[in-house]
Design a protein around this motif. Structure first.
Motif, mmCIF file in Angstrom:
data_model
loop_
_atom_site.group_PDB
_atom_site.id
_atom_site.type_symbol
_atom_site.label_atom_id
_atom_site.label_comp_id
_atom_site.label_asym_id
_atom_site.label_seq_id
_atom_site.Cartn_x
_atom_site.Cartn_y
_atom_site.Cartn_z
ATOM 1 N N UNK A 234 0.822 -1.209 0.000
ATOM 2 C CA UNK A 234 0.000 0.000 0.000
ATOM 3 C C UNK A 234 0.860 1.265 0.000
ATOM 4 N N UNK A 235 2.062 1.184 0.555
ATOM 5 C CA UNK A 235 2.949 2.344 0.546
ATOM 6 C C UNK A 235 3.427 2.659 -0.867
ATOM 7 N N UNK A 236 3.531 1.645 -1.702
ATOM 8 C CA UNK A 236 3.900 1.843 -3.102
ATOM 9 C C UNK A 236 2.656 2.010 -3.971
ATOM 10 N N UNK A 237 1.476 1.836 -3.387
ATOM 11 C CA UNK A 237 0.190 1.933 -4.068
ATOM 12 C C UNK A 237 0.044 0.854 -5.138
ATOM 13 N N UNK A 238 0.492 -0.362 -4.827
ATOM 14 C CA UNK A 238 0.376 -1.489 -5.745
ATOM 15 C C UNK A 238 -0.899 -2.257 -5.445
ATOM 16 N N UNK A 239 -1.469 -2.842 -6.503
ATOM 17 C CA UNK A 239 -2.764 -3.512 -6.380
ATOM 18 C C UNK A 239 -2.678 -4.964 -5.945
ATOM 19 N N UNK A 240 -1.716 -5.705 -6.503
ATOM 20 C CA UNK A 240 -1.641 -7.143 -6.242
ATOM 21 C C UNK A 240 -0.244 -7.500 -5.753
ATOM 22 N N UNK A 241 -0.187 -8.195 -4.635
ATOM 23 C CA UNK A 241 1.075 -8.651 -4.053
ATOM 24 C C UNK A 241 1.266 -10.116 -4.404
#
Length: 134
Positions: free
Chosen positions: A53-60
């Motif tokens: 979420x800190x990188x604002x990514x959708x899928x881990x």
């Protein structure tokens, strides 16, 4: 950003609650980042952890060389994506992660993807490369 157990990917609209939702530029409908990338960023910054979420990514994801999938199709859950490029850090990384945040993310920011076939992606779904002819 909120962590969700499942989300519906739509080829026309992207992710319902995403920043890029319903944009006409579809090459960046979804962003993916690896747990290994987050660990490398955290290590560079001297932290225990950095969250997607800190990188604002959708899928881990985990255990996948995402950069090697550029211009390839992948299946994640019921959805099919085309990996369109590397997700470069933005200037906000200094603000979000502190001094050195931008450089820490360089080469570890994950990838962008276009949704080719919509469907539900759930936590724990594997990432599968789709070879030509599959």
């Amino acid at each position: 950003m909120l962590s969700q157990g499942a989300i519906m990917l739509d080829p026309e609209a992207g992710l319902p609650s995403d920043h890029y939702h319903s944009r006409t530029q579809r090459a960046r409908q979804v962003t993916l980042v690896g747990t290994e990338n987050l660990a490398a960023i955290a290590s560079f910054l001297g932290r225990d952890a950095v969250g997607p979420e800190q990188l604002r990514r959708n899928i881990l994801v985990s255990g996948v060389n995402l950069l090697a999938l550029k211009n390839r199709r992948i299946r994640v859950g019921a959805a099919v994506l085309e990996v369109t490029g590397e997700c470069q850090p933005c200037s906000r990384m200094e603000e979000i992660l502190g001094p050195g945040g931008y450089n820490a993310v360089r080469g570890h920011g994950g990838v962008t993807a276009r949704i080719l076939v919509g469907g539900t992606v759930q936590s724990g779904d594997p990432v599968q490369r789709i070879d030509d002819g599959d």
